[in-house]
Write a protein that holds these residues in place. Structure first.
Motif, mmCIF file in Angstrom:
data_model
loop_
_atom_site.group_PDB
_atom_site.id
_atom_site.type_symbol
_atom_site.label_atom_id
_atom_site.label_comp_id
_atom_site.label_asym_id
_atom_site.label_seq_id
_atom_site.Cartn_x
_atom_site.Cartn_y
_atom_site.Cartn_z
ATOM 1 N N ARG A 91 0.830 -1.211 0.000
ATOM 2 C CA ARG A 91 0.000 0.000 0.000
ATOM 3 C C ARG A 91 0.862 1.257 0.000
ATOM 4 O O ARG A 91 0.572 2.229 -0.704
ATOM 5 N N LEU A 119 -4.707 -5.000 -9.027
ATOM 6 C CA LEU A 119 -6.137 -5.095 -8.699
ATOM 7 C C LEU A 119 -6.571 -6.527 -8.410
ATOM 8 O O LEU A 119 -7.592 -6.745 -7.770
ATOM 9 N N LYS A 124 -8.762 -5.438 -0.070
ATOM 10 C CA LYS A 124 -9.830 -4.498 -0.397
ATOM 11 C C LYS A 124 -9.361 -3.044 -0.313
ATOM 12 O O LYS A 124 -9.676 -2.230 -1.185
ATOM 13 N N GLU A 125 -8.627 -2.702 0.732
ATOM 14 C CA GLU A 125 -8.134 -1.325 0.883
ATOM 15 C C GLU A 125 -7.207 -0.946 -0.267
ATOM 16 O O GLU A 125 -7.260 0.173 -0.771
ATOM 17 N N ARG A 127 -7.261 -2.210 -3.334
ATOM 18 C CA ARG A 127 -8.069 -2.050 -4.542
ATOM 19 C C ARG A 127 -8.786 -0.704 -4.556
ATOM 20 O O ARG A 127 -8.850 -0.038 -5.589
ATOM 21 N N LYS A 128 -9.304 -0.278 -3.412
ATOM 22 C CA LYS A 128 -9.958 1.030 -3.329
ATOM 23 C C LYS A 128 -8.961 2.145 -3.612
ATOM 24 O O LYS A 128 -9.244 3.086 -4.367
ATOM 25 N N SER A 129 -7.791 2.022 -3.040
ATOM 26 C CA SER A 129 -6.741 3.025 -3.239
ATOM 27 C C SER A 129 -6.292 3.081 -4.705
ATOM 28 O O SER A 129 -6.120 4.159 -5.274
ATOM 29 N N SER A 131 -7.979 2.088 -7.389
ATOM 30 C CA SER A 131 -9.063 2.620 -8.218
ATOM 31 C C SER A 131 -9.089 4.142 -8.157
ATOM 32 O O SER A 131 -9.180 4.815 -9.189
ATOM 33 N N ALA A 132 -8.992 4.679 -6.959
ATOM 34 C CA ALA A 132 -8.982 6.138 -6.798
ATOM 35 C C ALA A 132 -7.757 6.752 -7.480
ATOM 36 O O ALA A 132 -7.855 7.798 -8.134
#
Length: 150
Positions: A91, A119, A124-125, A127-129, A131-132
């Motif tokens: 991350r 991806l 999950k965190e 993937r959200k990061s 995507s953003a």
């Protein structure tokens, strides 16, 4: 070096890059050593590498040659070891890579494919990061191109 010391050095490097070049190069050497260590055991947690990665990303515009090399290290680590890397380190590297894109140390063409590859990681965190990051990077790129056309 403690993270507060890195934050002070980061601020100093941005204000006066020439005067702090020696200190930066010391941290750059330590960053390279930590990258080599991580390549041997990517699943190990490395707060030092996380902190140095963030530091390098934030000062990459002050030292463009080394900044591009740091970006290459990030891309290689994420591409080759991203799936097996410790989740906090992964991350942190994604976040630092995005920062370096915004500072023009890395191109969108080299960053986005690696982010798309990540991806598939079960985080999950992350993937959200990602995507953003992809959406904001593509919007920023479109905005830059529109500005150049006018």
């Amino acid at each position: 070096m403690p993270s507060t010391g890195l934050q002070e050095l980061q601020s100093s490097c941005r204000r006066d890059p020439d005067s702090y070049r020696t200190e930066f190069l010391t941290q750059y050497g330590q960053f390279q050593a930590l990258v080599a260590s991580t390549e041997l055991r990517p699943s190990m947690e490395s707060k030092q590498l996380e902190n140095l990665s963030s530091f390098m990303a934030h000062v990459s515009s002050a030292y463009p040659v080394e900044g591009r090399k740091v970006a290459e290290y990030h891309i290689r680590l994420l591409k080759e070891y991203g799936a097996s890397m410790h989740h906090d380190l992964r991350r942190s590297l994604v976040k630092s890579t995005t920062i370096m894109y915004r500072k023009d140390a890395i191109s969108i063409e080299s960053m986005v494919p690696v982010l798309f590859q990540l991806l598939s990681v079960r985080d999950k965190e992350l993937r959200k990061s990602i995507s953003a990051s992809i959406i904001s990077s593509l919007c920023e790129r479109a905005r830059r191109e529109r500005t150049l056309r006018w």
